[in-house]
Enzyme design. Structure first.
Site, short mmCIF file in Angstrom:
data_model
loop_
_atom_site.label_atom_id
_atom_site.label_comp_id
_atom_site.label_asym_id
_atom_site.label_seq_id
_atom_site.Cartn_x
_atom_site.Cartn_y
_atom_site.Cartn_z
N GLU A 29 -1.82 -16.17 29.30
CA GLU A 29 -0.81 -16.41 28.20
C GLU A 29 -0.02 -17.89 28.81
OE1 GLU A 29 2.05 -13.39 27.53
OE2 GLU A 29 0.34 -12.12 26.60
N GLU A 65 -4.74 -7.54 26.05
CA GLU A 65 -3.40 -6.82 26.16
C GLU A 65 -3.11 -6.49 24.72
OE1 GLU A 65 -0.24 -8.63 28.12
OE2 GLU A 65 -1.23 -9.44 29.83
#
Length: 470
Positions: free
Chosen positions: A168, A359
């Protein structure tokens, strides 16, 4: 509609994820250097209740028993990250042998339990020594990161089949360099843009460093945080434009350079002259890399409205609590369809690689009674999210796996230990582990039991493996 694991096919990856700083602890053991999160958590007021990750879930010392629990859940895959400062205490230079030995043992322990290891190189814990030299705002970090990637590939490349370059980038760049709520705690537009550009370069350069050393069968990917965005007032021109600008920053900024499309500046032309300060000739090509997969990491949707008070973006996010919608403990709207929408958005790119949900999860209160941990809201969210992945696959989208966040409860960054995402509950006073009802549901689903119309697998009682461990 009822569904089961069989609907996803035999090659689908089923896993759970974890991150070094959030779980390992052992912050000074066996030569590990400090990270920016060690530094950030020492500053008063940065973390709720002034908590820190010095012990966290003690995964460093308990990884074998935690992997036993993961195996008992029926997982086929386990995603974890390496702590850069555990391998290279100064960020560069001499490797710390005990640090690499630890990841050697961790990888071997995964393989012994038939868990495919997915190794993330960078999950936000930059060595402090590199931050002292400018960290992500220093262009030299591209080379530093490539050297670190090579050290990991040399040691573990013969056994790790799946590699994740960055976790991320928009999250650690934006929250750490623009908003200041994550390490290193900066609040400066120039620092954000410099860090963003260098992370974009490192994303590609790290991929090249890995691919040059790994076997041809190894898969190299990276992950992106994302949120499905909708305008606050449908049909309102200013809100629609604000939503497009927010999408360019939150969902497209790191994806499109990897595809050779450059930064999405058509929606944000004011950023062009600012980025030009950090770009050099040839960077457009250096930012490109053909990843084998993208990890899609989605937790919610965001509602966007025009804001005249925020220059450059002219947009703001309307908090879920203000909208009166169901929320998780993080204040995020409960909206599992967001996952489907983002899989669809990323799949629409020409030459998009295979997607994996690396995720997906939710933080809700746990209720402990009679040696069990009840979490019906998390269980319902998990089922709904998996159902949205199946929806995407049934429409022909190339989605190859689902990783629940997270295997165990952990240190949740600026929120400390309050929000719990784990399939496995941790009593932080004793480090006792208890598989939650959501974990039992995941186990039963992976064991082949169909999800009924009411959302329950047939069994939720422990079978032949331990429900609890210390």
């Amino acid at each position: 509609m009822p569904f089961s694991r069989a609907d996803f096919g035999p090659d689908f990856h089923w896993g759970a994820a974890a991150a070094a700083y959030q779980t390992e602890g052992a912050w000074q053991q066996q030569g590990k250097g400090p990270s920016i999160w060690d530094d950030f958590t020492r500053r008063k007021g940065t973390i709720r209740r002034n908590e820190h990750g010095r012990v966290a879930a003690d995964f460093y010392n308990r990884f074998e028993s935690d992997l036993d629990l993961a195996q008992g859940l029926g997982l086929t895959d386990f995603r974890f990250s390496a702590a850069w400062a555990r391998v290279l205490p100064e960020g560069v230079g001499t490797v710390n042998p005990p640090g690499l030995d630890y990841y050697d043992r961790l990888v071997d322990a995964c393989l012994e339990r038939d868990l495919n290891p997915w190794l993330t190189l960078y999950h936000w814990d930059l060595p402090s020594a590199l931050q002292a030299r400018g960290g992500w705002t220093n262009r030299n970090i591209v080379g530093w990161f490539a050297d670190y990637a090579q050290a990991m590939a040399h040691r573990l490349g013969d056994r790790v089949p799946h590699w994740v370059v960055l976790n991320e980038p928009m999250a650690f760049v934006g929250a750490g360099h623009l908003l200041g709520v994550h390490a290193p705690g900066r609040r400066h537009l120039g620092a954000f843009l410099a860090a963003a550009h260098h992370a974009t370069l490192a994303q590609a350069e790290g991929g090249r460093a890995l691919r040059a050393l790994l076997p041809s069968t190894a898969q190299v990917g990276t992950t992106f945080s994302c949120s499905y965005l909708t305008p606050h007032r449908p049909g309102h021109a200013n809100d629609a434009a604000a939503t497009r600008r927010a999408d360019a920053i939150l969902n497209r900024f790191f994806v499109e350079p990897a595809l050779g499309l450059g930064y999405p500046l058509a929606e944000m032309p004011a950023l062009r002259w600012l980025l030009e300060r950090y770009q050099k000739p040839g960077d457009d090509q250096r930012m490109r890399f053909d990843f084998d997969f993208w990890g899609v990491q989605n937790y919610t949707r965001e509602v966007v409205k025009f804001s005249p008070w925020l220059p450059l973006q002219w947009a703001t996010l309307v908090p879920a609590k203000q909208r009166g919608v169901p929320c998780t403990d993080m204040g995020w709207e409960v909206f599992p369809e967001s996952l489907y929408q983002m899989l669809k958005q990323f799949s629409a790119y020409p030459n998009a690689p295979t997607l994996l949900v690396t995720e997906s999860g939710s933080a809700f209160p746990d209720v402990s009674t009679g040696g069990r941990v009840h979490d019906p809201a998390r269980r319902a969210y998990l089922q709904a999210a998996i159902g949205q992945v199946l929806r995407a696959r049934r429409e022909g989208l190339d989605v190859g796996g689902y990783f629940a966040w997270s295997l165990t409860d952990n240190f949740e960054w600026a929120e400390g230990y309050g929000p719990r995402f784990g399939l496995i509950h941790i009593d932080y006073d004793t480090q006792e582990r208890t598989v939650k009802d959501s974990g039992l549901w995941y186990r039963d689903f992976l064991g082949g039991q169909a999800v009924t119309e009411q959302g329950n697998a047939a069994s939720s009682e422990p079978q032949t493996w331990p429900l609890r461990s210390v």
